[in-house]
Design a protein around this motif. Structure first.
Motif, mmCIF file in Angstrom:
data_model
loop_
_atom_site.group_PDB
_atom_site.id
_atom_site.type_symbol
_atom_site.label_atom_id
_atom_site.label_comp_id
_atom_site.label_asym_id
_atom_site.label_seq_id
_atom_site.Cartn_x
_atom_site.Cartn_y
_atom_site.Cartn_z
ATOM 1 N N HIS A 49 3.565 -2.636 12.993
ATOM 2 C CA HIS A 49 2.926 -1.331 13.188
ATOM 3 C C HIS A 49 2.961 -0.568 11.874
ATOM 4 C CE1 HIS A 49 2.920 -1.870 17.579
ATOM 5 N NE2 HIS A 49 4.095 -2.432 17.392
ATOM 6 N N ARG A 50 1.815 0.004 11.515
ATOM 7 C CA ARG A 50 1.700 0.690 10.232
ATOM 8 C C ARG A 50 1.235 2.124 10.465
ATOM 9 N NH1 ARG A 50 -1.941 -2.977 6.617
ATOM 10 N NH2 ARG A 50 -0.704 -2.294 4.843
ATOM 11 N N TYR A 51 1.803 3.034 9.655
ATOM 12 C CA TYR A 51 1.520 4.463 9.773
ATOM 13 C C TYR A 51 1.242 5.040 8.396
ATOM 14 C CZ TYR A 51 3.481 4.108 14.470
ATOM 15 O OH TYR A 51 3.723 3.746 15.774
ATOM 16 N N LEU A 92 0.022 9.163 10.798
ATOM 17 C CA LEU A 92 -0.988 8.686 11.730
ATOM 18 C C LEU A 92 -0.904 7.169 11.845
ATOM 19 C CD1 LEU A 92 -4.042 10.787 10.512
ATOM 20 C CD2 LEU A 92 -2.567 11.258 12.475
ATOM 21 N N ALA A 93 -1.047 6.658 13.079
ATOM 22 C CA ALA A 93 -1.058 5.208 13.284
ATOM 23 C C ALA A 93 -2.333 4.631 12.693
ATOM 24 C CB ALA A 93 -0.964 4.896 14.765
ATOM 25 N N VAL A 94 -2.204 3.522 11.974
ATOM 26 C CA VAL A 94 -3.354 2.884 11.349
ATOM 27 C C VAL A 94 -4.090 1.988 12.341
ATOM 28 C CG1 VAL A 94 -4.041 1.231 9.569
ATOM 29 C CG2 VAL A 94 -2.414 3.045 9.029
ATOM 30 N N SER A 95 -3.351 1.235 13.133
ATOM 31 C CA SER A 95 -3.977 0.318 14.084
ATOM 32 C C SER A 95 -3.951 0.917 15.487
ATOM 33 C CB SER A 95 -3.246 -1.027 14.096
ATOM 34 O OG SER A 95 -1.943 -0.877 14.624
ATOM 35 N N GLU A 96 -4.686 0.290 16.391
ATOM 36 C CA GLU A 96 -4.740 0.753 17.776
ATOM 37 C C GLU A 96 -3.665 0.119 18.644
ATOM 38 O OE1 GLU A 96 -8.651 0.081 19.220
ATOM 39 O OE2 GLU A 96 -9.604 1.507 17.842
ATOM 40 N N ALA A 111 0.838 -1.189 0.000
ATOM 41 C CA ALA A 111 0.000 0.000 0.000
ATOM 42 C C ALA A 111 0.876 1.244 0.000
ATOM 43 C CB ALA A 111 -0.926 0.007 1.225
ATOM 44 N N PRO A 112 0.888 2.019 -1.074
ATOM 45 C CA PRO A 112 1.797 3.155 -1.171
ATOM 46 C C PRO A 112 1.499 4.268 -0.194
ATOM 47 C CG PRO A 112 0.280 3.137 -3.024
ATOM 48 C CD PRO A 112 0.121 1.840 -2.308
ATOM 49 N N GLY A 113 0.309 4.268 0.431
ATOM 50 C CA GLY A 113 -0.022 5.305 1.401
ATOM 51 C C GLY A 113 0.436 5.000 2.802
ATOM 52 N N LEU A 114 1.077 3.850 3.017
ATOM 53 C CA LEU A 114 1.473 3.441 4.358
ATOM 54 C C LEU A 114 2.968 3.159 4.434
ATOM 55 C CD1 LEU A 114 -1.375 0.875 5.238
ATOM 56 C CD2 LEU A 114 -1.276 3.319 5.781
ATOM 57 N N MET A 115 3.508 3.255 5.637
ATOM 58 C CA MET A 115 4.825 2.714 5.946
ATOM 59 C C MET A 115 4.631 1.633 6.992
ATOM 60 S SD MET A 115 6.615 5.683 8.275
ATOM 61 C CE MET A 115 6.834 6.724 6.840
#
Length: 223
Positions: free
Chosen positions: A120-122, A128-132, A94-98
């Motif tokens: 962990h993905r941002y 912004l953090a993707v997961s909680e 996903a190019p929108g995430l690291m």
């Protein structure tokens, strides 16, 4: 002489092969590294890494046999890490995430696949953090370092790092080799997102991040 140059301190002897960090093919985890090397074991560690350049494992990975002996060795001061991991400054799915993977201890077990890391993905642009899920320590300084490294090489990076006593150490960085994955239609969608997403840099683009979560479910994970 090498022992003196490294500061007469425990070190890591790592491979740095010519084909290892290429954009077309990665040899990550194929060649050997030796950790916690002392002066009396340095020669043996060097010989171990040299032998791995022409090992059966390396030969079976690449059809280009001429690369087998085309390597160098990197000797670094040993970081007896509390945690270690890998950061993809662009998630291959996903190019929108690291994506940041981490595990306790040094990184050899993680890179070799012997342990299952935390993931962990941002948002690549929003941060912004993707997961909680909450990481065991703040990853923002590492993310900032990853941005600077990517800017230096002008390409998304696969970065090996270590964490000890509240500080991050960069061990190695290579171009990501698994960005062009999936079907033709999936690759076209990724290419379009790569054009659009930079426009949201610095913005509160949570909707874009959520869309990238959905896309990550569609694209295959790299192997």
């Amino acid at each position: 002489m090498v022992w003196n140059m490294v500061g007469q301190t425990p070190c890591a002897v790592r491979s740095s092969a010519a084909g290892e960090d290429g954009a077309d093919q990665s040899f990550a985890g194929i060649f050997d590294s030796v950790l916690h090397v002392e002066r009396d074991t340095l020669q043996a560690a060097l010989e171990t890494v040299i032998a791995s350049f022409s090992s059966a494992r390396a030969a079976s990975y690449s059809a280009e046999q001429s690369q087998a002996n085309d390597g160098n060795i990197l000797v670094q001061q040993m970081v007896d890490a509390d945690y270690a991991g890998v950061m993809f400054t662009q998630d291959p799915t996903a190019p929108g995430l690291m994506m940041i993977e981490l595990a306790k201890g040094t990184g050899d077990d993680l890179v070799s696949g012997r342990v299952t890391p935390e993931n962990h993905r941002y948002g690549r642009f929003t941060k912004l953090a993707v997961s909680e899920d909450t990481p065991p320590f703040a990853l923002e300084p590492l993310i900032e370092m990853g941005e600077r490294i990517e800017a230096l090489f002008d390409c998304p990076q696969d970065i090996e790092w270590a964490y000890k006593d509240g500080a991050f150490f960069i061990l190695q960085s290579r171009d990501i080799t698994t960005l062009d994955i999936g079907s033709d239609s999936q690759r076209e969608r990724v290419a379009e997102w790569q054009k659009v997403l930079p426009q949201f840099a610095g913005a509160d683009a949570s909707d874009v991040v959520l869309e990238q979560e959905e896309m990550a479910e569609v694209l295959p994970r790299p192997t």
